[in-house]
Design a protein around this motif. Sequence first.
Motif, mmCIF file in Angstrom:
data_model
loop_
_atom_site.group_PDB
_atom_site.id
_atom_site.type_symbol
_atom_site.label_atom_id
_atom_site.label_comp_id
_atom_site.label_asym_id
_atom_site.label_seq_id
_atom_site.Cartn_x
_atom_site.Cartn_y
_atom_site.Cartn_z
ATOM 1 N N GLY A 110 1.726 14.226 12.725
ATOM 2 C CA GLY A 110 1.495 13.119 13.299
ATOM 3 C C GLY A 110 2.421 12.363 14.013
ATOM 4 N N ALA A 111 3.623 12.293 13.652
ATOM 5 C CA ALA A 111 4.579 11.734 14.317
ATOM 6 C C ALA A 111 5.177 12.681 15.531
ATOM 7 C CB ALA A 111 6.062 11.436 13.341
ATOM 8 N N SER A 112 4.955 13.805 15.450
ATOM 9 C CA SER A 112 5.259 14.407 16.610
ATOM 10 C C SER A 112 4.140 14.460 17.723
ATOM 11 C CB SER A 112 5.238 16.046 16.301
ATOM 12 O OG SER A 112 6.454 16.315 15.537
ATOM 13 N N LEU A 113 2.888 14.286 17.183
ATOM 14 C CA LEU A 113 1.928 13.953 18.077
ATOM 15 C C LEU A 113 1.757 12.728 19.048
ATOM 16 C CD1 LEU A 113 -1.673 15.252 16.563
ATOM 17 C CD2 LEU A 113 -0.693 15.792 18.730
ATOM 18 N N LEU A 114 2.286 11.613 17.905
ATOM 19 C CA LEU A 114 2.435 10.266 18.660
ATOM 20 C C LEU A 114 3.787 10.114 19.806
ATOM 21 C CD1 LEU A 114 1.308 7.416 18.740
ATOM 22 C CD2 LEU A 114 2.474 6.953 16.658
ATOM 23 N N ASP A 115 4.824 10.732 19.101
ATOM 24 C CA ASP A 115 6.121 10.438 19.840
ATOM 25 C C ASP A 115 6.798 11.962 19.997
ATOM 26 O OD1 ASP A 115 8.463 9.540 20.942
ATOM 27 O OD2 ASP A 115 9.502 8.935 18.786
ATOM 28 N N PRO A 116 6.427 12.742 20.922
ATOM 29 C CA PRO A 116 7.015 13.965 21.008
ATOM 30 C C PRO A 116 8.639 13.868 21.278
ATOM 31 C CG PRO A 116 5.062 13.871 22.404
ATOM 32 C CD PRO A 116 5.690 12.582 22.016
ATOM 33 N N GLY B 295 10.446 12.830 19.266
ATOM 34 C CA GLY B 295 11.070 12.648 17.849
ATOM 35 C C GLY B 295 11.966 11.455 17.598
ATOM 36 N N ILE B 296 11.696 10.239 18.000
ATOM 37 C CA ILE B 296 12.328 8.963 17.692
ATOM 38 C C ILE B 296 11.762 8.351 16.288
ATOM 39 C CG2 ILE B 296 13.173 6.839 18.404
ATOM 40 C CD1 ILE B 296 13.332 7.647 21.256
ATOM 41 N N LEU B 297 10.256 8.504 16.332
ATOM 42 C CA LEU B 297 9.503 7.940 15.343
ATOM 43 C C LEU B 297 9.497 8.715 14.246
ATOM 44 C CD1 LEU B 297 7.745 5.196 15.146
ATOM 45 C CD2 LEU B 297 5.833 6.790 15.682
ATOM 46 N N ASN B 298 9.901 7.657 12.954
ATOM 47 C CA ASN B 298 9.812 8.464 11.764
ATOM 48 C C ASN B 298 8.414 8.573 11.170
ATOM 49 O OD1 ASN B 298 12.734 8.210 11.652
ATOM 50 N ND2 ASN B 298 12.817 6.362 10.998
ATOM 51 N N PRO B 299 8.273 9.868 10.451
ATOM 52 C CA PRO B 299 6.874 9.746 9.698
ATOM 53 C C PRO B 299 7.183 8.827 8.479
ATOM 54 C CG PRO B 299 8.371 11.562 9.228
ATOM 55 C CD PRO B 299 8.918 10.749 10.037
ATOM 56 N N GLY B 300 5.809 8.556 7.746
ATOM 57 C CA GLY B 300 5.688 7.871 6.664
ATOM 58 C C GLY B 300 5.381 6.212 6.679
ATOM 59 N N ILE B 301 5.074 6.249 8.053
ATOM 60 C CA ILE B 301 4.675 4.660 8.479
ATOM 61 C C ILE B 301 3.154 4.639 7.806
ATOM 62 C CG2 ILE B 301 4.006 3.186 10.476
ATOM 63 C CD1 ILE B 301 6.236 4.637 11.969
ATOM 64 N N PRO B 302 2.854 3.503 7.170
ATOM 65 C CA PRO B 302 1.434 3.436 6.698
ATOM 66 C C PRO B 302 0.377 2.881 7.826
ATOM 67 C CG PRO B 302 2.877 1.407 6.439
ATOM 68 C CD PRO B 302 3.733 2.328 6.809
ATOM 69 N N PHE B 303 -0.682 3.416 7.710
ATOM 70 C CA PHE B 303 -1.781 3.261 8.317
ATOM 71 C C PHE B 303 -2.973 2.143 7.913
ATOM 72 C CE2 PHE B 303 -0.022 6.004 11.306
ATOM 73 C CZ PHE B 303 -0.670 6.219 12.612
#
Length: 542
Positions: free
Chosen positions: A247-253, A255-263
Amino acid sequence: MQRSIMCDISSVSSNKKDIINANTYLGIELGSTRIKGALINGQYQVIAEGSYKWENKLENGLWTYDLSDAWHGIQSVFSQISNQINKDYQLRLNNIGGIGISAMMHGYLAFDNRNKLLVPFRTWRNTNTHDAHRILSNELSLNIPERWSIAHLYQCALDKEEHVHNVAFFTTLSGYIHWKLTGKKVLGLSDASGMFPMDSNSLSWDENALNKIENLPEISNQPWNLKDILPTPLSAGEFAGRLTVDGASLLDPSGILNPGIPFVPPEGDAATGMVATNTLKPGTGNVSAGTSIFATVVLKRPLSKAHKELDIVMTPDGHLSAMSHANNFTTDLNAWVNLFAQFADAIRKPISMDLLYTSLFNSAVDNGTEFDAGGNINYCFSSGEFQAGLEEGRFVFARGPQAKLSLGNFMRAQLYGAFCPVTIGMNVLTKEEHVEIDSLLGHGGIFATPEVSQRIASAAFGVPVTTMPTASEGGSWGMAILASYIRRKNITLIDFLQNEVFAHVNSVTVFPRKDDVEGFQRYFEQFMRSLPIEHAAITTMP
């Protein structure tokens, strides 16, 4: 001057702290003409935003959007926000306190057990589901509008479309984006209530409705159970998963954004409109105006019976609301404004679009403009309109031989005509069900022109219409507010909005004027009497 600079420096310092500590919240909304994003700080103020234009298209007789364009738009919006944070604060946006996805409600996105999209996305705008609407509404003694996801699924079954047998999951646009980012097949209560009838006590799917529909022959012979292919409804503030690595790759190709963010639960644009206008209390309501328009009123009591002109939906925290929805609003209006812009260019007097809209809108309330638009009538139907009984739409401007054609009358006819379809449902709510509306909050781009649209809306609905500074960009901001609610415990969403988010927000209220109300009523009556013109246009114009 020094005081202003000091305040700016203080704000920058505070925002930097929020960004570093992940006390920021992101809302992304996929609207009908724009995908928008808003990143807010811990004080609920927008500190970065992004926007991407996209358009629906008619393919094989059905309105759709290319999902690859949705992802390109989302990535563009996030990139704009990330770049703005880097530019303004010299920080990388690698963590966020919470994220929420919002989108146009209803529609149909169906997938098989390999997560493959079975047919192109079918939007709320399609009116090919009339038979499903009629049968389901009769079976359930509830209004199941043509836009609702269950109407799309059932119409596919009625039409014996081959893909129906293979459906393993179906959802809305917000539910789809959320699923791809988090892996969770969930939906907020408001968006869920535009898919399938909800139980206001359990805040889940209506079991009686599930049983009745599953017993219909077109559904009972399918290899799936309806409940198993629906997403799980969640209330506002509930944890709805975390951003996955994919999902992080989809939102931010990048690669800056870290996974694990709550939704938080994904929601529909009706919910974000309620939040952005602080209209969750019973007796309040909002008008969301863009490519389509809907007026939503939170009910103090259930309606006495089902009405085909009204959807019964939920607020994101589970209160019943009545919605009058019209498929058409600004498409025709924007085309006329663009025509005036072309004329200005032709005479080599170019004008900014902001000034052009303001000037044209103001002409509609000039002293020389007639309160009933002087006998001019406009039908803004680019597509079918259930409220007016139209399976298709055509743009029509009409006037009688005695009508006075002036710029003011023309523009008032445009604005009145845009508000007429949604007024059909609102009249049922107020005149047949005798629902008292304390006030309506307006949001959407049309309310960006100060007071004019409020005055027209108050004439149409006969109640005060209020706008706030977020009037033109409410959806993504409203979703960001819902994302921030995940951190709050032991406070209701209504109290959270009233006492924290909107505690110091200014507003402007326009009260209905007697001449405007009477003028709109005369226009509305002529609009309804002259609908055969629209039917003739559909018959004679391909």
